[in-house]
Design an enzyme around this catalytic site. Structure first.
Site, mmCIF file in Angstrom:
data_model
loop_
_atom_site.group_PDB
_atom_site.id
_atom_site.type_symbol
_atom_site.label_atom_id
_atom_site.label_comp_id
_atom_site.label_asym_id
_atom_site.label_seq_id
_atom_site.Cartn_x
_atom_site.Cartn_y
_atom_site.Cartn_z
ATOM 1 N N TRP A 1 -75.292 -77.316 0.013
ATOM 2 C CA TRP A 1 -74.987 -78.034 -1.228
ATOM 3 C C TRP A 1 -73.316 -78.627 -1.119
ATOM 4 O O TRP A 1 -72.840 -79.355 -1.821
ATOM 5 C CB TRP A 1 -75.066 -77.479 -2.637
ATOM 6 C CG TRP A 1 -74.689 -75.918 -2.629
ATOM 7 C CD1 TRP A 1 -73.616 -75.315 -2.775
ATOM 8 C CD2 TRP A 1 -75.799 -74.822 -2.328
ATOM 9 N NE1 TRP A 1 -73.864 -74.006 -2.729
ATOM 10 C CE2 TRP A 1 -74.929 -73.728 -2.303
ATOM 11 C CE3 TRP A 1 -77.061 -74.765 -1.924
ATOM 12 C CZ2 TRP A 1 -75.781 -72.306 -2.122
ATOM 13 C CZ3 TRP A 1 -77.640 -73.603 -1.418
ATOM 14 C CH2 TRP A 1 -76.853 -72.551 -1.820
ATOM 15 N N ARG A 2 -72.825 -77.899 0.003
ATOM 16 C CA ARG A 2 -71.424 -78.128 0.363
ATOM 17 C C ARG A 2 -71.464 -79.439 0.985
ATOM 18 O O ARG A 2 -70.290 -79.922 1.349
ATOM 19 C CB ARG A 2 -70.686 -76.918 0.928
ATOM 20 C CG ARG A 2 -70.313 -75.796 0.025
ATOM 21 C CD ARG A 2 -69.452 -74.666 0.613
ATOM 22 N NE ARG A 2 -69.375 -73.763 -0.585
ATOM 23 C CZ ARG A 2 -68.865 -72.480 -0.156
ATOM 24 N NH1 ARG A 2 -68.839 -72.035 0.893
ATOM 25 N NH2 ARG A 2 -68.796 -71.602 -1.335
ATOM 26 N N GLU B 1 -76.040 -75.577 -8.798
ATOM 27 C CA GLU B 1 -75.496 -74.776 -9.843
ATOM 28 C C GLU B 1 -76.531 -74.148 -10.472
ATOM 29 O O GLU B 1 -76.568 -72.890 -11.071
ATOM 30 C CB GLU B 1 -74.510 -75.301 -10.599
ATOM 31 C CG GLU B 1 -73.248 -75.780 -9.852
ATOM 32 C CD GLU B 1 -72.600 -74.331 -9.171
ATOM 33 O OE1 GLU B 1 -72.881 -73.341 -9.816
ATOM 34 O OE2 GLU B 1 -71.879 -74.178 -8.249
ATOM 35 N N GLN C 1 -78.000 -66.577 -11.715
ATOM 36 C CA GLN C 1 -78.865 -65.411 -11.601
ATOM 37 C C GLN C 1 -79.569 -65.295 -10.280
ATOM 38 O O GLN C 1 -80.360 -64.326 -10.145
ATOM 39 C CB GLN C 1 -79.799 -65.224 -12.736
ATOM 40 C CG GLN C 1 -79.503 -65.740 -13.884
ATOM 41 C CD GLN C 1 -79.054 -64.690 -14.759
ATOM 42 O OE1 GLN C 1 -78.838 -63.533 -14.342
ATOM 43 N NE2 GLN C 1 -78.730 -65.183 -16.136
ATOM 44 N N THR C 2 -79.167 -66.152 -9.386
ATOM 45 C CA THR C 2 -80.097 -66.005 -7.965
ATOM 46 C C THR C 2 -79.305 -65.994 -6.830
ATOM 47 O O THR C 2 -78.052 -66.635 -6.793
ATOM 48 C CB THR C 2 -80.875 -67.280 -8.032
ATOM 49 O OG1 THR C 2 -81.599 -67.130 -9.138
ATOM 50 C CG2 THR C 2 -81.985 -66.960 -6.695
ATOM 51 N N TYR D 1 -87.081 -67.580 -13.564
ATOM 52 C CA TYR D 1 -86.217 -67.895 -14.613
ATOM 53 C C TYR D 1 -86.813 -69.401 -14.784
ATOM 54 O O TYR D 1 -85.896 -70.340 -14.630
ATOM 55 C CB TYR D 1 -84.703 -67.802 -14.411
ATOM 56 C CG TYR D 1 -84.047 -66.296 -14.370
ATOM 57 C CD1 TYR D 1 -83.804 -65.833 -15.611
ATOM 58 C CD2 TYR D 1 -83.754 -65.681 -13.352
ATOM 59 C CE1 TYR D 1 -83.387 -64.528 -15.706
ATOM 60 C CE2 TYR D 1 -83.526 -64.334 -13.087
ATOM 61 C CZ TYR D 1 -83.167 -63.930 -14.472
ATOM 62 O OH TYR D 1 -82.726 -62.600 -14.676
ATOM 63 N N TYR E 1 -69.884 -72.286 -17.734
ATOM 64 C CA TYR E 1 -69.519 -71.943 -16.233
ATOM 65 C C TYR E 1 -70.224 -73.324 -15.547
ATOM 66 O O TYR E 1 -69.604 -73.912 -14.812
ATOM 67 C CB TYR E 1 -70.400 -70.959 -15.859
ATOM 68 C CG TYR E 1 -70.457 -70.767 -14.238
ATOM 69 C CD1 TYR E 1 -69.340 -70.663 -13.374
ATOM 70 C CD2 TYR E 1 -71.547 -71.238 -13.740
ATOM 71 C CE1 TYR E 1 -69.486 -70.628 -12.047
ATOM 72 C CE2 TYR E 1 -71.703 -71.433 -12.212
ATOM 73 C CZ TYR E 1 -70.548 -71.123 -11.620
ATOM 74 O OH TYR E 1 -70.665 -71.438 -9.997
ATOM 75 N N ASP F 1 -67.658 -67.484 -13.103
ATOM 76 C CA ASP F 1 -69.140 -66.695 -12.744
ATOM 77 C C ASP F 1 -68.906 -65.327 -12.471
ATOM 78 O O ASP F 1 -67.826 -64.720 -12.586
ATOM 79 C CB ASP F 1 -69.898 -67.449 -11.698
ATOM 80 C CG ASP F 1 -69.341 -67.164 -10.319
ATOM 81 O OD1 ASP F 1 -68.052 -66.765 -10.161
ATOM 82 O OD2 ASP F 1 -69.818 -67.506 -9.564
ATOM 83 N N CYS G 1 -59.715 -55.399 0.546
ATOM 84 C CA CYS G 1 -58.465 -56.088 0.133
ATOM 85 C C CYS G 1 -57.418 -56.357 1.351
ATOM 86 O O CYS G 1 -56.660 -57.199 1.094
ATOM 87 C CB CYS G 1 -57.543 -55.037 -0.759
ATOM 88 S SG CYS G 1 -58.584 -54.420 -2.093
ATOM 89 N N CYS H 1 -57.651 -59.993 2.001
ATOM 90 C CA CYS H 1 -57.538 -60.758 0.884
ATOM 91 C C CYS H 1 -56.348 -61.610 0.617
ATOM 92 O O CYS H 1 -55.354 -61.058 0.763
ATOM 93 C CB CYS H 1 -57.975 -60.149 -0.471
ATOM 94 S SG CYS H 1 -57.905 -60.936 -1.812
HETATM 95 S S1 SF4 Z 1 -58.680 -59.832 -5.439
HETATM 96 FE FE1 SF4 Z 1 -58.403 -59.141 -3.182
HETATM 97 S S2 SF4 Z 1 -56.813 -57.657 -3.422
HETATM 98 FE FE2 SF4 Z 1 -57.681 -57.821 -5.476
HETATM 99 S S3 SF4 Z 1 -59.318 -56.309 -5.384
HETATM 100 FE FE3 SF4 Z 1 -59.984 -58.138 -4.715
HETATM 101 S S4 SF4 Z 1 -60.326 -58.111 -2.525
HETATM 102 FE FE4 SF4 Z 1 -58.757 -56.560 -3.269
#
Ligand code: SF4
Length: 357
Positions: A32-33, A45, A50-51, A90, A125, A143, A202, A205
């Site tokens: 879909w992108r 969407e 739920q899937t 659903y 949403y 979401d 993290c 991220c």
């Molecule tokens: S937003 Fe990023 S830095 Fe914050 S908890 Fe989630 S993964 Fe970790």
């Protein structure tokens, strides 16, 4: 929250830019992108509610092959739509999708949130996702994935506040010429692939320097736990009636409007068979070939199902049946079978291969 953002303004904008870069590099290729038109984004969407993504992909591709545009979908019957949806669960989503297609077919696609929200099956949403992804409007989305990310970024689980945060993110990005379609999909993608419920990654991220839960070391505490899912237990006793010794067709019935899983086909129960065939209760007109037990989970229902396989004798059960009932081959594709019926028929064919060819 707004105080916190004001204090970190330049850092915040840098974070948005890193999020955009991260998404450009890491985005998954999803059908879909590719060509995100209003029609394709709307269908995806609704299917994704739920899937899981992996479940939706083959359904999306089949659905778009069968209904390539809004006109085809609006002119199709609800039965045809349900049969393409069968197995995705659903089913009210499919019925609403069809009703919405008829309305859009007559009036055109809405271009603003209020008009989308008037359509069946469209909530905040979904309206935000369609408008931001297909039309690049700076509309927020929240979401489960975005909620998890923002809830950790702000160490807060208040839904109203998180909607405001989502709005702040998308509007701030828009100001800096980051497309709403990119920003919103980046937040969703981050929640789906990096900021997982357990052990978020993290270190990789793009929001790490901005995330309060990361700096406090407690991301898994956010969002705070919701109420546990309440399961409904359902016991069903159904009959798979084979017409007779020479005709291996079986009888199915369509669930009525207002019934659970309305519009889907299933096996009849004893009362329904007695209503159609007054001599059914005599028991001399059919013989039992055995029975199977199956368990199915459909949305929040746990279904325990006993299915009796019975065979009529002579011509008693052949011929015309009332509207809403139909004789079919046990492997007939094309009718809208829910997942419970498909699994029941599969097990019946495996258990009684000679009776059900
Ligand atoms: S937003 Fe990023 S830095 Fe914050 S908890 Fe989630 S993964 Fe970790």
């Amino acid at each position: 929250m707004s105080k916190f953002i004001k204090k970190k303004n330049s850092q915040f904008f840098g974070t948005l830019r890193r999020l955009e870069d991260w998404f450009e590099r890491r985005r998954r290729i999803l059908p879909w992108r590719d060509k995100p038109t209003l029609y394709r984004v709307w269908i995806s969407e609704i299917m994704l509610q739920q899937t899981q993504v992996a479940t939706v992909i083959p359904y999306f591709e089949r659905f778009l092959t069968r209904f390539p545009d809004i006109e085809t979908l609006a002119q199709s019957s609800e039965d045809e739509v349900l049969s393409q949806w069968a197995g995705l669960g659903y089913y009210s989503r499919a019925r609403n999708l069809h009703r919405t297609a008829i309305l859009i077919g007559a009036r055109g696609f809405p271009k603003d949130r209020e008009t989308w929200l008037e359509l069946p099956g469209i909530g905040n949403y979904t309206a935000g996702a369609i408008l931001s992804i297909a039309l690049n409007q700076p509309e927020p989305i929240l979401d489960g994935n975005v909620e998890r990310v923002l809830s950790r970024v702000y160490r807060n689980s208040d839904k109203k506040l998180l909607w405001r945060a989502a709005d702040f993110f998308v509007k701030s990005a828009f100001e800096k010429k980051i497309a709403p379609s990119i920003l919103n999909q980046a937040l969703m993608e981050l929640g789906a692939t990096v900021c997982s419920p357990k052990k978020p990654a993290c270190q990789t991220c793009p929001l790490k320097s901005f995330c309060q839960a990361r700096s406090k070391g407690d991301p898994e505490n956010f969002p705070t736990a919701r109420k546990k899912k309440i399961w409904l237990q359902i016991q069903e006793e159904l009959y798979c009636l084979i017409a007779n010794e020479t005709q291996t067709q079986i009888l199915v019935r369509k669930r009525l409007p207002g019934e659970w899983r309305a519009g889907l086909w299933d096996l009849p129960n004893r009362q329904e068979l007695e209503n159609i065939f007054p001599r059914f209760s005599a028991r001399t007109s059919w013989k039992s070939l055995g029975r199977i037990e199956t368990r199915h989970i459909v949305t929040r229902h746990k279904i325990s199902r006993t299915t009796h396989l019975i065979q009529g004798s002579g011509a008693r059960f052949c011929g015309k049946v009332p509207q809403g009932f139909q004789w079919i081959s046990a492997s007939t594709p094309g009718l809208a079978f829910g997942s419970a019926l498909r699994r029941t028929l599969k097990k019946l064919r495996e258990t009684f291969p000679e009776a059900l060819q």
